[in-house]
Write a protein that holds these residues in place. Sequence first.
Motif, PDB file in Angstrom:
ATOM      1  N   LEU A   1       0.595  -1.112  -0.046  1.00 59.41           N
ATOM      2  CA  LEU A   1      -0.082  -0.084   0.089  1.00 59.41           C
ATOM      3  C   LEU A   1       0.654   1.193   0.004  1.00 59.41           C
ATOM      4  CD1 LEU A   1      -2.787   1.308   0.032  1.00 59.41           C
ATOM      5  CD2 LEU A   1      -2.732   1.193   2.590  1.00 59.41           C
ATOM      6  N   GLY A   2       1.918   1.147   0.809  1.00 59.94           N
ATOM      7  CA  GLY A   2       2.981   2.426   0.932  1.00 59.94           C
ATOM      8  C   GLY A   2       3.667   2.679  -0.368  1.00 59.94           C
ATOM      9  N   LEU A   3       3.897   1.585  -1.141  1.00 62.79           N
ATOM     10  CA  LEU A   3       4.719   1.769  -2.423  1.00 62.79           C
ATOM     11  C   LEU A   3       3.633   2.182  -3.566  1.00 62.79           C
ATOM     12  CD1 LEU A   3       7.334  -1.462  -2.245  1.00 62.79           C
ATOM     13  CD2 LEU A   3       7.585   1.080  -1.836  1.00 62.79           C
ATOM     14  N   VAL A   4       2.554   1.640  -3.699  1.00 64.90           N
ATOM     15  CA  VAL A   4       1.676   1.891  -4.612  1.00 64.90           C
ATOM     16  C   VAL A   4       1.237   3.563  -4.559  1.00 64.90           C
ATOM     17  CG1 VAL A   4      -0.750   1.699  -5.497  1.00 64.90           C
ATOM     18  CG2 VAL A   4       0.580  -0.463  -5.049  1.00 64.90           C
ATOM     19  N   THR A   5       1.148   3.758  -3.135  1.00 65.33           N
ATOM     20  CA  THR A   5       0.599   5.240  -3.034  1.00 65.33           C
ATOM     21  C   THR A   5       1.873   6.249  -3.459  1.00 65.33           C
ATOM     22  OG1 THR A   5      -0.824   4.668  -1.243  1.00 65.33           O
ATOM     23  CG2 THR A   5      -0.191   6.926  -1.372  1.00 65.33           C
ATOM     24  N   ALA A   6       2.711   5.622  -2.785  1.00 68.53           N
ATOM     25  CA  ALA A   6       4.243   6.814  -3.318  1.00 68.53           C
ATOM     26  C   ALA A   6       4.470   6.913  -4.857  1.00 68.53           C
ATOM     27  CB  ALA A   6       5.502   6.310  -2.428  1.00 68.53           C
ATOM     28  N   LEU A   7       4.415   5.613  -5.367  1.00 72.79           N
ATOM     29  CA  LEU A   7       4.605   5.574  -6.783  1.00 72.79           C
ATOM     30  C   LEU A   7       3.479   6.164  -7.708  1.00 72.79           C
ATOM     31  CD1 LEU A   7       5.951   1.639  -7.034  1.00 72.79           C
ATOM     32  CD2 LEU A   7       7.350   3.960  -7.518  1.00 72.79           C
ATOM     33  N   ARG A   8       2.403   6.050  -7.295  1.00 76.72           N
ATOM     34  CA  ARG A   8       1.249   6.834  -8.132  1.00 76.72           C
ATOM     35  C   ARG A   8       1.447   8.249  -7.697  1.00 76.72           C
ATOM     36  NH1 ARG A   8      -3.894   2.887  -6.763  1.00 76.72           N
ATOM     37  NH2 ARG A   8      -3.001   1.247  -8.606  1.00 76.72           N
TER      38      ARG A   8
END
Length: 226
Positions: A14-21
């Motif tokens: 969740l953290g990575l998806v949010t940050a990358l988006r």
Amino acid sequence: MRILLAEDDQTIALGLVTALRKEAYAVDHVEDGAMADAALMSQAYDLLILDLSLPRLSGIEVLTRLRHRKNNTAVLILTGRDGVDDCVRGLDAGADDYLAKPFALAELFARVRALTRRGSGNTNHIVFGSLSYNQADREAHINGELLKLSARELALLELLVLRAGKMVGKEQLIDKLCSWGEEVSSNAIEVYVHRLRKKLEIGDIRITTVRGIGYSLELAPSGSNH
């Protein structure tokens, strides 16, 4: 740029998806190796971020199958395991780079930028007419003036400038700009193009439209910015 994240830890994912988006990447997430393998066979990606400790199918097996299919998608391995043996196995199996958990987001972003640049075959700095685009910083300038772009506008500009002078189809834009589950219509793409086109008017480049086909970034005719 479209990224597949294969990570079974939901908090990390969740953290990575949010940050990358937030960095203007389209990101799809799967939580096991079998789902990752299936996604890679049905969709083209610019980068695979692959955790080695996946259920159902290990990260190493996902990577091995990917390379056996002669698929050259860039692969960044994530591992929380102690020692270097697993990273060495991953690199030997065809991975391009690795990060050991825990890691700083700034380092992840730097690795992602480097791998996507390598995959596109472009250098850090692209100049097209009065437009200057820095892939490392993900910033665009026209006549030295920084363009203030939304995440979607930035992603759109990057796709067009990497293919400057060539037609980019609407479906290709939707594919590269949108993650799974996002409902982005052809009309929405037209809105993003319109907004970006207005911001590029201060320079000597323009976005041309071939109705029903797509868009192309071109140099404006001499004496015209429109």
